[in-house]
Design a protein around this motif. Structure first.
Motif, PDB file in Angstrom:
ATOM      1  N   VAL A 204       0.859  -1.191   0.000  1.00  0.00           N
ATOM      2  CA  VAL A 204       0.000   0.000   0.000  1.00  0.00           C
ATOM      3  C   VAL A 204       0.890   1.235   0.000  1.00  0.00           C
ATOM      4  CG1 VAL A 204      -1.637   1.343   1.380  1.00  0.00           C
ATOM      5  CG2 VAL A 204      -1.939  -1.106   1.155  1.00  0.00           C
ATOM      6  N   LEU A 205       0.471   2.222  -0.779  1.00  0.00           N
ATOM      7  CA  LEU A 205       1.215   3.480  -0.852  1.00  0.00           C
ATOM      8  C   LEU A 205       0.321   4.622  -0.437  1.00  0.00           C
ATOM      9  CD1 LEU A 205       2.473   2.355  -4.258  1.00  0.00           C
ATOM     10  CD2 LEU A 205       4.020   2.800  -2.377  1.00  0.00           C
ATOM     11  N   HIS A 206       0.928   5.600   0.201  1.00  0.00           N
ATOM     12  CA  HIS A 206       0.180   6.796   0.584  1.00  0.00           C
ATOM     13  C   HIS A 206       0.993   8.039   0.274  1.00  0.00           C
ATOM     14  CE1 HIS A 206      -3.147   5.043   2.811  1.00  0.00           C
ATOM     15  NE2 HIS A 206      -2.299   4.219   3.402  1.00  0.00           N
ATOM     16  N   SER A 207       0.297   9.066  -0.193  1.00  0.00           N
ATOM     17  CA  SER A 207       0.822  10.402  -0.007  1.00  0.00           C
ATOM     18  C   SER A 207       0.271  10.836   1.354  1.00  0.00           C
ATOM     19  CB  SER A 207       0.339  11.345  -1.109  1.00  0.00           C
ATOM     20  OG  SER A 207       0.649  12.670  -0.708  1.00  0.00           O
ATOM     21  N   THR A 208       1.123  10.785   2.357  1.00  0.00           N
ATOM     22  CA  THR A 208       0.660  11.132   3.705  1.00  0.00           C
ATOM     23  C   THR A 208       0.447  12.630   3.849  1.00  0.00           C
ATOM     24  OG1 THR A 208       2.986  11.092   4.386  1.00  0.00           O
ATOM     25  CG2 THR A 208       1.678   9.126   4.862  1.00  0.00           C
ATOM     26  N   SER A 209       0.884  13.385   2.837  1.00  0.00           N
ATOM     27  CA  SER A 209       0.650  14.841   2.819  1.00  0.00           C
ATOM     28  C   SER A 209      -0.836  15.184   2.824  1.00  0.00           C
ATOM     29  CB  SER A 209       1.232  15.455   1.542  1.00  0.00           C
ATOM     30  OG  SER A 209       2.364  14.786   1.091  1.00  0.00           O
ATOM     31  N   LYS A 210      -1.670  14.218   2.417  1.00  0.00           N
ATOM     32  CA  LYS A 210      -3.082  14.504   2.179  1.00  0.00           C
ATOM     33  C   LYS A 210      -3.894  14.279   3.455  1.00  0.00           C
ATOM     34  CE  LYS A 210      -1.873  15.224  -2.158  1.00  0.00           C
ATOM     35  NZ  LYS A 210      -0.523  14.651  -2.288  1.00  0.00           N
ATOM     36  N   PHE A 211      -4.781  13.306   3.436  1.00  0.00           N
ATOM     37  CA  PHE A 211      -5.703  13.139   4.568  1.00  0.00           C
ATOM     38  C   PHE A 211      -4.971  12.752   5.849  1.00  0.00           C
ATOM     39  CE2 PHE A 211      -8.384  12.595   0.856  1.00  0.00           C
ATOM     40  CZ  PHE A 211      -9.441  13.433   1.169  1.00  0.00           C
ATOM     41  N   ILE A 212      -3.889  11.983   5.736  1.00  0.00           N
ATOM     42  CA  ILE A 212      -3.184  11.550   6.947  1.00  0.00           C
ATOM     43  C   ILE A 212      -2.629  12.759   7.687  1.00  0.00           C
ATOM     44  CG2 ILE A 212      -1.086  10.339   7.734  1.00  0.00           C
ATOM     45  CD1 ILE A 212      -1.912   8.041   5.871  1.00  0.00           C
ATOM     46  N   ASN A 213      -2.024  13.683   6.975  1.00  0.00           N
ATOM     47  CA  ASN A 213      -1.590  14.928   7.611  1.00  0.00           C
ATOM     48  C   ASN A 213      -2.807  15.764   8.005  1.00  0.00           C
ATOM     49  OD1 ASN A 213      -0.951  18.088   6.750  1.00  0.00           O
ATOM     50  ND2 ASN A 213       0.500  17.199   8.207  1.00  0.00           N
ATOM     51  N   GLY A 214      -3.646  16.031   7.038  1.00  0.00           N
ATOM     52  CA  GLY A 214      -4.953  16.617   7.323  1.00  0.00           C
ATOM     53  C   GLY A 214      -5.012  18.121   7.458  1.00  0.00           C
ATOM     54  N   THR A 215      -3.857  18.767   7.544  1.00  0.00           N
ATOM     55  CA  THR A 215      -3.891  20.220   7.701  1.00  0.00           C
ATOM     56  C   THR A 215      -3.000  20.926   6.681  1.00  0.00           C
ATOM     57  OG1 THR A 215      -2.153  20.066   9.379  1.00  0.00           O
ATOM     58  CG2 THR A 215      -4.428  20.186  10.168  1.00  0.00           C
ATOM     59  N   GLY A 216      -2.525  20.212   5.702  1.00  0.00           N
ATOM     60  CA  GLY A 216      -1.687  20.835   4.688  1.00  0.00           C
ATOM     61  C   GLY A 216      -0.400  21.410   5.247  1.00  0.00           C
ATOM     62  N   SER A 217       0.153  20.749   6.275  1.00  0.00           N
ATOM     63  CA  SER A 217       1.338  21.317   6.924  1.00  0.00           C
ATOM     64  C   SER A 217       2.624  20.540   6.654  1.00  0.00           C
ATOM     65  CB  SER A 217       1.123  21.400   8.439  1.00  0.00           C
ATOM     66  OG  SER A 217       0.941  20.112   8.982  1.00  0.00           O
ATOM     67  N   ALA A 218       2.536  19.409   5.978  1.00  0.00           N
ATOM     68  CA  ALA A 218       3.765  18.626   5.750  1.00  0.00           C
ATOM     69  C   ALA A 218       3.603  17.741   4.525  1.00  0.00           C
ATOM     70  CB  ALA A 218       4.068  17.747   6.968  1.00  0.00           C
ATOM     71  N   ILE A 219       4.723  17.514   3.841  1.00  0.00           N
ATOM     72  CA  ILE A 219       4.757  16.592   2.706  1.00  0.00           C
ATOM     73  C   ILE A 219       5.360  15.275   3.187  1.00  0.00           C
ATOM     74  CG2 ILE A 219       5.814  16.180   0.442  1.00  0.00           C
ATOM     75  CD1 ILE A 219       3.816  18.377   0.224  1.00  0.00           C
ATOM     76  N   GLY A 220       4.769  14.179   2.758  1.00  0.00           N
ATOM     77  CA  GLY A 220       5.308  12.869   3.138  1.00  0.00           C
ATOM     78  C   GLY A 220       4.678  11.759   2.333  1.00  0.00           C
ATOM     79  N   GLY A 221       5.293  10.592   2.426  1.00  0.00           N
ATOM     80  CA  GLY A 221       4.757   9.409   1.759  1.00  0.00           C
ATOM     81  C   GLY A 221       5.046   8.183   2.584  1.00  0.00           C
ATOM     82  N   ALA A 222       4.409   7.079   2.219  1.00  0.00           N
ATOM     83  CA  ALA A 222       4.637   5.838   2.962  1.00  0.00           C
ATOM     84  C   ALA A 222       4.451   4.633   2.050  1.00  0.00           C
ATOM     85  CB  ALA A 222       3.692   5.739   4.148  1.00  0.00           C
ATOM     86  N   ILE A 223       5.300   3.640   2.298  1.00  0.00           N
ATOM     87  CA  ILE A 223       5.199   2.338   1.618  1.00  0.00           C
ATOM     88  C   ILE A 223       4.934   1.317   2.706  1.00  0.00           C
ATOM     89  CG2 ILE A 223       6.418   0.639   0.193  1.00  0.00           C
ATOM     90  CD1 ILE A 223       8.498   2.932  -0.371  1.00  0.00           C
ATOM     91  N   ILE A 224       3.785   0.665   2.646  1.00  0.00           N
ATOM     92  CA  ILE A 224       3.468  -0.350   3.655  1.00  0.00           C
ATOM     93  C   ILE A 224       3.520  -1.723   3.003  1.00  0.00           C
ATOM     94  CG2 ILE A 224       1.776  -1.220   5.298  1.00  0.00           C
ATOM     95  CD1 ILE A 224       1.402   2.337   4.390  1.00  0.00           C
ATOM     96  N   ASP A 225       4.412  -2.552   3.529  1.00  0.00           N
ATOM     97  CA  ASP A 225       4.593  -3.919   3.034  1.00  0.00           C
ATOM     98  C   ASP A 225       3.633  -4.811   3.821  1.00  0.00           C
ATOM     99  OD1 ASP A 225       5.462  -6.444   2.321  1.00  0.00           O
ATOM    100  OD2 ASP A 225       7.542  -6.162   2.978  1.00  0.00           O
ATOM    101  N   LEU A 226       2.686  -5.433   3.103  1.00  0.00           N
ATOM    102  CA  LEU A 226       1.710  -6.267   3.790  1.00  0.00           C
ATOM    103  C   LEU A 226       2.204  -7.700   3.973  1.00  0.00           C
ATOM    104  CD1 LEU A 226      -1.449  -4.795   2.091  1.00  0.00           C
ATOM    105  CD2 LEU A 226      -0.518  -4.262   4.317  1.00  0.00           C
ATOM    106  N   GLY A 227       3.376  -7.998   3.435  1.00  0.00           N
ATOM    107  CA  GLY A 227       3.984  -9.318   3.673  1.00  0.00           C
ATOM    108  C   GLY A 227       3.248 -10.457   2.994  1.00  0.00           C
ATOM    109  N   SER A 228       2.388 -10.143   2.030  1.00  0.00           N
ATOM    110  CA  SER A 228       1.525 -11.169   1.438  1.00  0.00           C
ATOM    111  C   SER A 228       2.097 -11.765   0.157  1.00  0.00           C
ATOM    112  CB  SER A 228       0.153 -10.558   1.134  1.00  0.00           C
ATOM    113  OG  SER A 228       0.294  -9.332   0.430  1.00  0.00           O
ATOM    114  N   PHE A 229       3.087 -11.105  -0.425  1.00  0.00           N
ATOM    115  CA  PHE A 229       3.588 -11.585  -1.723  1.00  0.00           C
ATOM    116  C   PHE A 229       4.814 -12.470  -1.534  1.00  0.00           C
ATOM    117  CE2 PHE A 229       5.929 -11.296  -5.739  1.00  0.00           C
ATOM    118  CZ  PHE A 229       4.917 -11.698  -6.604  1.00  0.00           C
TER     119      PHE A 229
END
Lengths: 417, 70
Positions: A204-229
């Motif tokens: 799963v990938l996220h631009s955490t800058s968006k809803f996760i941050n929620g206030t437009g105060s930081a740029i970020g991203g995330a790669i979540i490895d679900l361990g399923s592959f």
């Protein structure tokens, strides 16, 4: 006492998941604003470099504030490990380059965010990785797009700004059959609407800058490895050393030890702090984003000057059924609508007083943009068609203000349409 | 029992055998959710941690992918 436990319910994990008690009883994650970390002995640092013990080295590699955010996101998505990155685009680039090499192909949704489209079509092509684009809601097209060179399938949970909703479980089945991982950009739905593990994604990938941050105060991203592959495959010989040494963590190890380390698109500790603060209120905000978006969509749908509204929460959306099933009866905070033409769209945007005209989504504030002349301006009619971008389209990221104020703002602005 | 842990001798009192999950707790292994375990030269799958035991004379290596080196 550690709060790192999986027994908490989702809304509690948002606030407590993966955190350790801070110094002096601090209840927020400490901002460890240090580029590097000293160790008492040469042997200790050698052990860390050899992977024999955990420890901090250098903030490009890891950082306590960032690791706290990573632990929390891992728990929220039901994964095994997370890499926080400098931006959402850094997360996508790192994940894709971890998997695909020169000569390989990636199979992508054609309705991905413009930046992702550009990365796949133009930038990666310069390095020998070719992208094939297919309509992600046409399962036959997805199946037909797989070749013996395909090394991953990439989709967004809701296409931005096309607002199409692929059936991710069905695409996951195609990916499994093809023996390649499914990468899902869940930026617009967040784990509140759908956890990656339950969607059937492998990463799963996220631009955490968006809803996760929620206030437009930081740029970020995330790669979540679900361990399923299962990376122990002839399609991925470059994973073999990592499969041998790290087994289930093969993807995370290859990503962290090669691409993330070498490209250096690391998260800044201050941003990791701001993003962790944002996570705590994510469930409440997403509820309000979704409620407000649905109400605004209903208002626009019956407005005489609005030609069309595209929001999967409306029953006449072709994606209403699959979105209802995948996202637990909620449909996200973004919608698009059409006016008579581009000048009418500009007049309405210019007349809005509450909603901000800017290139972002997922802020607490209501945001609008005219995609065709801004975030998708570099694309010709064919690409815009693939991305579902039209000249009369306005995109709205519906904020969490009082819905009556949002609707009044649009009602007044639409008088200028 | 006497073990070799990351190349160094380690003694666990009053135990003749321990499963890997318990061993991680007894040895206070940091962030056990991220550790890879090598027992006598063989990397273990995480799903086998409960079913795999160590005994006197075994050699254990703990490996993390989080650090800086390769």
């Amino acid at each position: 006492m550690s709060s790192s436990t999986r027994k908490f319910r989702f809304d509690t994990l948002l606030i407590h998941g993966g955190t350790e008690a801070g110094p002096a009883g601090a209840t927020t994650v400490p901002i460890v604003q240090s580029s590097s970390f000293s160790h008492a002995t040469a042997e200790e640092l050698e052990d860390i470099f050899r992977g024999r013990r955990m420890g901090q080295v250098y903030t490009r590699i890891n950082n306590p504030t960032t690791e706290s955010l990573e632990r929390r996101l891992t728990l929220l998505e039901g994964g095994i490990a997370t890499i926080a990155t400098a931006s959402g685009m850094a997360a996508i680039t790192t994940a894709v380059l971890t998997i695909a090499r020169s000569g390989d192909e990636i199979l992508s949704s054609s309705s991905v965010f413009g930046g992702t489209f550009s990365l796949f079509r133009d930038t990666l092509a310069n390095y020998g990785i070719a992208a094939r684009f297919v309509d992600p809601t046409d399962l036959a097209a997805v199946r037909g797009g797989v070749t013996d060179k395909t090394r991953l399938i990439f989709v967004e949970t809701i296409g931005n700004p096309k607002m199409d909703v692929p059936d991710i479980g069905e695409i996951a089945a195609i990916a499994r059959q093809a023996g390649v991982p499914l990468l899902v950009d869940a930026t617009v739905t967040t784990p509140c609407l759908a956890r990656g593990k339950e969607l059937g994604a492998d990463i799963v990938l996220h631009s955490t800058s968006k809803f996760i941050n929620g206030t437009g105060s930081a740029i970020g991203g995330a790669i979540i490895d679900l361990g399923s592959f299962n990376w122990d495959s002839a399609k991925f010989p470059h994973f073999q050393p990592f499969v041998t040494k790290y087994r289930n963590f093969a993807f995370s190890a290859r990503a962290r030890k090669l691409i993330h380390k070498d490209f250096g698109a690391c998260a800044a500790p201050m941003n990791s702090f701001l993003l962790t603060e944002g996570v705590e209120t994510l469930a409440l905000r997403m509820e309000r984003h979704c409620d407000n978006a649905l109400q605004l969509a209903r208002f626009l749908a019956v407005h005489p000057k609005v030609q069309w509204v595209n929001y999967p929460g409306l029953p006449d959306s072709p994606y209403h059924g699959v979105a209802s099933r995948q996202f637990g009866g909620r449909f996200g905070g973004i919608l698009t609508f059409g006016l008579a033409d581009k000048p009418a769209s500009f007049r309405v945007i210019n007349a809005l007083t509450l909603a901000k005209n800017l290139a972002n989504i997922g802020d607490a504030k209501t945001l609008v943009i005219h995609p065709a002349s801004t975030i998708c301006a570099d694309y010709g009619p064919e690409e815009k068609g693939l991305m579902g971008v039209t000249e009369e389209m306005v995109r709205v990221s519906v904020g969490i203000e009082a819905i009556d104020d949002i609707i009044e703002d649009f009602a007044e602005a639409l008088e200028q349409a | 029992m006497n073990l070799t842990v990351n190349g160094k001798p380690a003694t666990i009192d009053n135990q003749e055998t321990l499963d890997i999950t318990t061993l991680l707790t007894v040895l206070k292994v940091e962030t056990p959710e991220y550790v890879t375990v090598e027992l006598n030269g063989e990397i273990l799958d995480r799903e086998n941690f409960d079913a795999t035991s160590v005994k006197n004379g075994d050699s254990i290596e703990f490996l993390y992918f989080m650090g800086g080196g390769n």
